[in-house]
Design a protein around this motif. Sequence first.
Motif: not given
Length: 608
Positions: A24, A27-28, A92
């Motif tokens: 995560i 992705a962020a 995210w």
Amino acid sequence: MTDKDVLRRGMQVLGVAIREEPRIFAAAVGASALYGATTVASALILGQVTDRVIVPAFRDGETTTAAMVTTFAVVFGIALLKALGIVGRRLWAGVMQYRLQATYRRRVTRQYLRLPLAWHHRHPTGALLSNANADVEAAWFPIAPLPMATGVVVMLVLAAVSMLATDWALALVGFVIFPAIFFLNVAYQRRQGPLAMRAQELRADVSAIAHESFDGALVVKTLGRENEEAARFEAAARELADANIAVGRVRALFDPLLEALPSLGVLLVLLAGSIRISHGDLDPGELVQIAYLFTLLAFPVRAIGWLLGDMPRAIVGYDRVRSVLDAEGESSYGDAAAEKTGPAGLQARAVRFGYLDGADVLSDVTFDVEPGRTVAVVGPTGSGKSTLVSLLVRLVDPSSGAVLLDGTDLRDFRAGGVAAAAALVPQQAFLFDDSIRDNITLGLDVPDEDVRAALRIAQAEEFVDRLPDGIHTQVGERGTSLSGGQRQRIALARALVRRPRLLVMDDATSAVDPRVEAAILAGLRDGGTGPSTVVVVAYRKATIALADEVVFIEDGKVAGRGPHQELLESSLGYRRLVDAYERAARDREQNAAAAPADDLTEDEEVPA
């Protein structure tokens, strides 16, 4: 804690978060990097549009449709990618933050359940609530700006490279503002850190006072201490408010300065750039590009500042959470399994136990309870009866000695083994804001017939049937819609429905009518919910007389054992105590008889 320590500890906390949610986070950060790259790209596009479309249009007085369409398509495409980066970054980052908070709340709660009661005695309930809520939130508060701050580093690097590639001399003019931004951030952290730490500590204090006030509402009301309690809470709340205001003041001072410094850089760039354009060393588009990039620098600087500003609070919150997760004293378990049928045999062997002050509450307590027998534990106030009860069901472990169930030390049973064989009914009955049935079963899958059988033995079936919805009646928070005696009988039914092999009652019928109490004990002796060994802390003479044997506790030791009548004859201390109990009970009955007839009904005992 020095600035270096804050930065180092803060980065360690953030490292924990990244290891917990690496995908995560990636992705962020990826979305944030996309935002940073497209932001710099928009500056490059703006410079090209200025040189190739805007300046020629002013010079020639016209432009082409192809130029306008191309400009629109490029600007729209960059804006769309930038919007996707913003959405992805925020989405995210929020998912990561809330997942971490949920994960650590569960870990803290599981640790609370694993830690023995003795550990809970040393920590205020309000502080424990703060650990599971405010401290967990504070620990992961920097997660929201973390991907943004990480991603905008891409923006800073690309912006610096772009400015140097466009005009290194003009870029250096603007870069002189960076040392000022750095030192301003250092000063901000140095001032903000202690204030944020203090505010976080005060949150726990306010939570503790609030919990005490709610939990002690009956004491506060009956003694007329509402104003004093409100003043105590107000003082703590004001102190917290002052601490938060101090944090806000520092932020209100430094945020405008952090915002103004990049703008000052833009002014310097425009001034120097105008001079270079007049000398023919720079194109207008290049000046627009560099100036626009400097206007963007405020955001990444502020993003990094937000991250650094939240670090002190996060460190305090994380340390407080870790103190719970790393707490020692967790109950150890063995591999033994309790027998599934038949009454249990109980033995106490040289049991000793003491609390924090070091003095022994119980010392060398030894006795046996044969399977299927009822034993009354009798003793004056402060003699250690309730402590002994906690030891018998392993809420706490003895300092030395052992408590054995069917010859097996309670510490050798597997997790849940003691709870499967033994049930405790405390004097202070706690009910959840739920139906009577759900308060009895607590998730146990049992038919209504078993629930009613338990209510019948607890002498609660009659008053439950009179309630609006019977066993499905909602009882309110802590069972406030029921009397003290009714709550005690529901708590007894909760234990009986599990068909325990050992039933321990800590003065669990003190708020019920003596006739109801006698009926309850008679039902227990008949074994209506399965054969059980019963240990009951008692003070009423009629209750004591129903027991097969009495264990007389005095000054934390077993001062006598045997049938009730024998102890009356052999123990002067026991006889005096029982006589005193009987006189007190007689006085209460006389006072009740003198009260108006409609003052109390059989099912409206004195509230617990």
